[in-house]
Design a protein around this motif. Structure first.
Motif, PDB file in Angstrom:
ATOM      1  N   LEU A  80       0.821  -1.211   0.000  1.00 34.16           N
ATOM      2  CA  LEU A  80       0.000   0.000   0.000  1.00 34.16           C
ATOM      3  C   LEU A  80       0.856   1.263   0.000  1.00 34.16           C
ATOM      4  N   ILE A  81       1.972   1.225   0.743  1.00 30.70           N
ATOM      5  CA  ILE A  81       2.854   2.394   0.791  1.00 30.70           C
ATOM      6  C   ILE A  81       3.456   2.665  -0.579  1.00 30.70           C
ATOM      7  N   ASP A  82       3.932   1.616  -1.252  1.00 28.51           N
ATOM      8  CA  ASP A  82       4.509   1.790  -2.583  1.00 28.51           C
ATOM      9  C   ASP A  82       3.451   2.166  -3.616  1.00 28.51           C
ATOM     10  N   ARG A  83       2.234   1.660  -3.433  1.00 28.59           N
ATOM     11  CA  ARG A  83       1.188   1.874  -4.448  1.00 28.59           C
ATOM     12  C   ARG A  83       0.432   3.183  -4.237  1.00 28.59           C
ATOM     13  N   TYR A  84       0.031   3.480  -3.003  1.00 28.02           N
ATOM     14  CA  TYR A  84      -0.826   4.639  -2.739  1.00 28.02           C
ATOM     15  C   TYR A  84      -0.140   5.748  -1.946  1.00 28.02           C
ATOM     16  N   GLY A  85       1.046   5.482  -1.418  1.00 30.19           N
ATOM     17  CA  GLY A  85       1.788   6.524  -0.726  1.00 30.19           C
ATOM     18  C   GLY A  85       1.690   6.436   0.782  1.00 30.19           C
ATOM     19  N   ALA A  86       2.707   6.975   1.430  1.00 30.05           N
ATOM     20  CA  ALA A  86       2.763   6.942   2.887  1.00 30.05           C
ATOM     21  C   ALA A  86       1.694   7.817   3.524  1.00 30.05           C
ATOM     22  N   ARG A  87       1.284   8.901   2.838  1.00 31.26           N
ATOM     23  CA  ARG A  87       0.278   9.788   3.417  1.00 31.26           C
ATOM     24  C   ARG A  87      -1.035   9.043   3.653  1.00 31.26           C
ATOM     25  N   PHE A  88      -1.487   8.294   2.673  1.00 29.68           N
ATOM     26  CA  PHE A  88      -2.730   7.535   2.822  1.00 29.68           C
ATOM     27  C   PHE A  88      -2.626   6.535   3.974  1.00 29.68           C
ATOM     28  N   VAL A  89      -1.520   5.801   4.034  1.00 29.70           N
ATOM     29  CA  VAL A  89      -1.354   4.779   5.060  1.00 29.70           C
ATOM     30  C   VAL A  89      -1.265   5.403   6.445  1.00 29.70           C
ATOM     31  N   LEU A  90      -0.482   6.463   6.593  1.00 28.69           N
ATOM     32  CA  LEU A  90      -0.289   7.067   7.911  1.00 28.69           C
ATOM     33  C   LEU A  90      -1.550   7.780   8.397  1.00 28.69           C
ATOM     34  N   ALA A  91      -2.229   8.510   7.525  1.00 26.11           N
ATOM     35  CA  ALA A  91      -3.431   9.240   7.947  1.00 26.11           C
ATOM     36  C   ALA A  91      -4.534   8.292   8.398  1.00 26.11           C
ATOM     37  N   SER A  92      -4.785   7.257   7.613  1.00 24.71           N
ATOM     38  CA  SER A  92      -5.823   6.302   8.002  1.00 24.71           C
ATOM     39  C   SER A  92      -5.437   5.554   9.278  1.00 24.71           C
ATOM     40  N   SER A  93      -4.150   5.265   9.444  1.00 26.61           N
ATOM     41  CA  SER A  93      -3.691   4.550  10.635  1.00 26.61           C
ATOM     42  C   SER A  93      -3.872   5.384  11.884  1.00 26.61           C
ATOM     43  N   VAL A  94      -3.537   6.668  11.806  1.00 28.59           N
ATOM     44  CA  VAL A  94      -3.688   7.552  12.964  1.00 28.59           C
ATOM     45  C   VAL A  94      -5.159   7.658  13.367  1.00 28.59           C
ATOM     46  N   PHE A  95      -6.038   7.799  12.379  1.00 33.34           N
ATOM     47  CA  PHE A  95      -7.467   7.910  12.701  1.00 33.34           C
ATOM     48  C   PHE A  95      -7.977   6.649  13.399  1.00 33.34           C
ATOM     49  N   ILE A  96      -7.638   5.489  12.859  1.00 29.68           N
ATOM     50  CA  ILE A  96      -8.127   4.227  13.433  1.00 29.68           C
ATOM     51  C   ILE A  96      -7.527   3.986  14.814  1.00 29.68           C
ATOM     52  N   MET A  97      -6.249   4.324  14.996  1.00 26.95           N
ATOM     53  CA  MET A  97      -5.630   4.126  16.301  1.00 26.95           C
ATOM     54  C   MET A  97      -6.316   4.961  17.377  1.00 26.95           C
ATOM     55  N   GLY A  98      -6.617   6.223  17.057  1.00 28.38           N
ATOM     56  CA  GLY A  98      -7.302   7.061  18.029  1.00 28.38           C
ATOM     57  C   GLY A  98      -8.660   6.498  18.416  1.00 28.38           C
ATOM     58  N   LEU A  99      -9.410   6.024  17.423  1.00 27.19           N
ATOM     59  CA  LEU A  99     -10.739   5.470  17.689  1.00 27.19           C
ATOM     60  C   LEU A  99     -10.655   4.199  18.519  1.00 27.19           C
ATOM     61  N   ALA A 100      -9.723   3.311  18.187  1.00 29.44           N
ATOM     62  CA  ALA A 100      -9.579   2.056  18.927  1.00 29.44           C
ATOM     63  C   ALA A 100      -9.143   2.300  20.366  1.00 29.44           C
ATOM     64  N   THR A 101      -8.245   3.267  20.576  1.00 30.59           N
ATOM     65  CA  THR A 101      -7.770   3.563  21.927  1.00 30.59           C
ATOM     66  C   THR A 101      -8.887   4.114  22.799  1.00 30.59           C
ATOM     67  N   ILE A 102      -9.680   5.015  22.271  1.00 31.69           N
ATOM     68  CA  ILE A 102     -10.813   5.549  23.024  1.00 31.69           C
ATOM     69  C   ILE A 102     -11.799   4.434  23.376  1.00 31.69           C
ATOM     70  N   SER A 103     -12.006   3.519  22.468  1.00 32.84           N
ATOM     71  CA  SER A 103     -12.956   2.423  22.692  1.00 32.84           C
ATOM     72  C   SER A 103     -12.542   1.517  23.845  1.00 32.84           C
ATOM     73  N   LEU A 104     -11.258   1.488  24.198  1.00 28.17           N
ATOM     74  CA  LEU A 104     -10.790   0.647  25.308  1.00 28.17           C
ATOM     75  C   LEU A 104     -11.373   1.070  26.644  1.00 28.17           C
ATOM     76  N   ALA A 105     -11.881   2.278  26.729  1.00 28.99           N
ATOM     77  CA  ALA A 105     -12.494   2.742  27.984  1.00 28.99           C
ATOM     78  C   ALA A 105     -13.692   1.889  28.370  1.00 28.99           C
ATOM     79  N   TRP A 106     -14.329   1.267  27.386  1.00 26.38           N
ATOM     80  CA  TRP A 106     -15.518   0.446  27.650  1.00 26.38           C
ATOM     81  C   TRP A 106     -15.247  -1.041  27.455  1.00 26.38           C
ATOM     82  N   ALA A 107     -13.982  -1.414  27.322  1.00 28.87           N
ATOM     83  CA  ALA A 107     -13.626  -2.811  27.073  1.00 28.87           C
ATOM     84  C   ALA A 107     -13.415  -3.542  28.395  1.00 28.87           C
TER      85      ALA A 107
END
Length: 439
Positions: A80-107
């Motif tokens: 994905l990094i070679d095909r679509y670029g590091a920006r796409f991979v890093l931006a989507s990863s940061v968004f998902i990480m923030g959401l998953a971390t917040i969700s741990l409050a109810w886990a």
């Protein structure tokens, strides 16, 4: 957006690669929401919570599940990094990480804890470190060692701050609130920089790696003849930059060096994960107070940053396989010394020494892969080597917890970790630079 960034890059009084480095570094700060040292802060209160009834093995196992998943996904991430670029991979990863971390409050049920922490840990172990180090290694060649050192020194900033923030919030508002705060910080610190400012490579903005000028043209366009000083005035007098290797993934996979590096670095991360995840509990078991064990974590993280810078500087000046061997020794020695810890000073000193060695584990391998195989297929190459790291991190994390639960001590785990570090130091000496086979 690329057009706007190109205009900006050519108006700046400095090389745009430093903005790319700063943006990539923001991801290294926030990935610590699921770092082993951050989880180490949660292990004690989660295991002590009577409403949960979780063991240390169960809690640390979530990191292992995430590591196993990262092992499977890393090749896809590299593609994905070679095909679509590091920006796409890093931006989507940061968004998902923030959401998953917040969700741990109810886990409060193990399966949900494993799902949300596992997702966050996948991002910690695969797309963020691969994406950030690949894009920095593409923007810098001559200064690759120091810039990767800066990149992973940024990781240590988060590694100091996130456990301290989590500890403070846990003490005042409990562990659920701590997860919410950490997840929000992931978005606040990194989401905007990686979404707007990351560019795949300098050539996309009409620039060259390291901010170097275009090489002077040789030939009639540049003129020829006597300059009056005894030279002919041609550009041939200007030393040409060294030719950069350009291995494809298939070519790289045929070289022994790739697999020695992958297995050796992965084994070092087994040691790192096994110790880091349980470091706070290990120091508490040795008699250190809550504050002192937290200080040990902070010292380890701070010296990790210093180590990243120091080892990155060394990697520019000496053969990288010898530097990696030194890193392995620097990790093995404190692992052995932890067995002798019986004072507060020793616990803190060994934590700092271990962190210094781990700093080299972060900054030197990306330099090795890029120096050996070039920028052309670096994302894909890192994608096939990273599973060794995430898989062995998963093994180290759960193995240390299992040894403790079975024996009531980390001594056997520390002995094995020190031995593995020593063996890895020897093996890395054989990771010689690859040479293309000529017909």
């Amino acid at each position: 957006m690329t057009g706007s960034l190109q205009r900006l890059a050519h108006r700046l009084p400095f090389f745009y690669g430093w903005i790319v480095l700063a943006s990539a570094s923001s991801t290294q700060v926030v990935r610590n929401a699921s770092a082993s040292l951050t989880l180490a802060v949660f292990i004690y209160p989660l295991a002590a919570d009577p409403e949960l009834g979780w063991s240390r093995t169960l809690i640390s196992g979530a990191a292992s599940v995430g590591g196993l998943a990262a092992s499977a996904l890393s090749p896809l991430v590299g593609w994905l990094i070679d095909r679509y670029g590091a920006r796409f991979v890093l931006a989507s990863s940061v968004f998902i990480m923030g959401l998953a971390t917040i969700s741990l409050a109810w886990a409060t049920i193990p399966i949900f804890f494993y799902i949300f922490y596992g997702i966050s840990r996948v991002i910690f172990a695969s797309p963020i470190p691969i994406g950030a180090s690949v894009v920095v290694s593409r923007w810098f060649v001559r200064m690759r060692g120091r810039t990767n050192g800066i990149l992973f020194a940024s990781h240590s900033i988060g590694l100091v701050a996130f456990p301290l923030i989590a500890s403070a919030v846990i003490a005042s508002h409990g562990w659920p609130a701590a997860w919410i705060v950490l997840g929000a910080l992931v978005w606040i610190i990194a989401l905007v920089p990686v979404t707007i400012l990351i560019v795949q490579q300098p050539e996309d903005l009409g620039l060259r790696p390291d901010g170097d000028p275009e090489p002077e043209m040789n030939g009639e366009d540049e003129g020829s003849g006597d300059n009056g000083d005894g030279t002919d005035g041609t550009a041939a007098e200007v030393p040409a930059p060294p030719e950069e290797p350009a291995w494809t993934l298939k070519e790289a996979m045929r070289t022994p060096a790739l697999w020695i590096l992958a297995a050796g670095v992965g084994t070092l991360f087994l040691v790192q994960a096994g110790i880091n995840t349980h470091l706070a509990a290990l120091l508490r078991d040795e008699g250190l107070s809550v504050f002192q064990s937290g200080l040990g974590l902070s010292l380890s993280a701070a010296f990790m940053g210093a180590g990243s810078l120091a080892w990155g500087w060394v990697a520019e000046r000496f053969p990288v396989r010898y530097v990696l061997t030194g890193v392995a020794v620097a990790v093995a020695i404190p692992a052995l010394l932890f067995l002798t810890t019986d004072t507060t000073f020793e616990g803190l000193a060994f934590s700092a020494l271990f962190g210094f060695g781990v700093g080299g584990m972060l900054s030197v391998p990306p330099v090795a892969y890029a120096d050996y195989y070039g920028r052309r297929s670096l994302g894909a190459i890192r994608g096939v080597t990273e599973p060794f790291t995430s898989l062995e991190q998963a093994i180290g994390t759960v193995a240390a917890g299992l040894v403790f639960d079975l024996t009531g001590s980390y001594d056997i785990a520390l002995t094995v970790f020190a031995s593995l570090g020593g063996l890895t130091a020897v093996a890395l000496l054989f990771a010689r630079p690859p040479v293309r086979q000529t017909l």
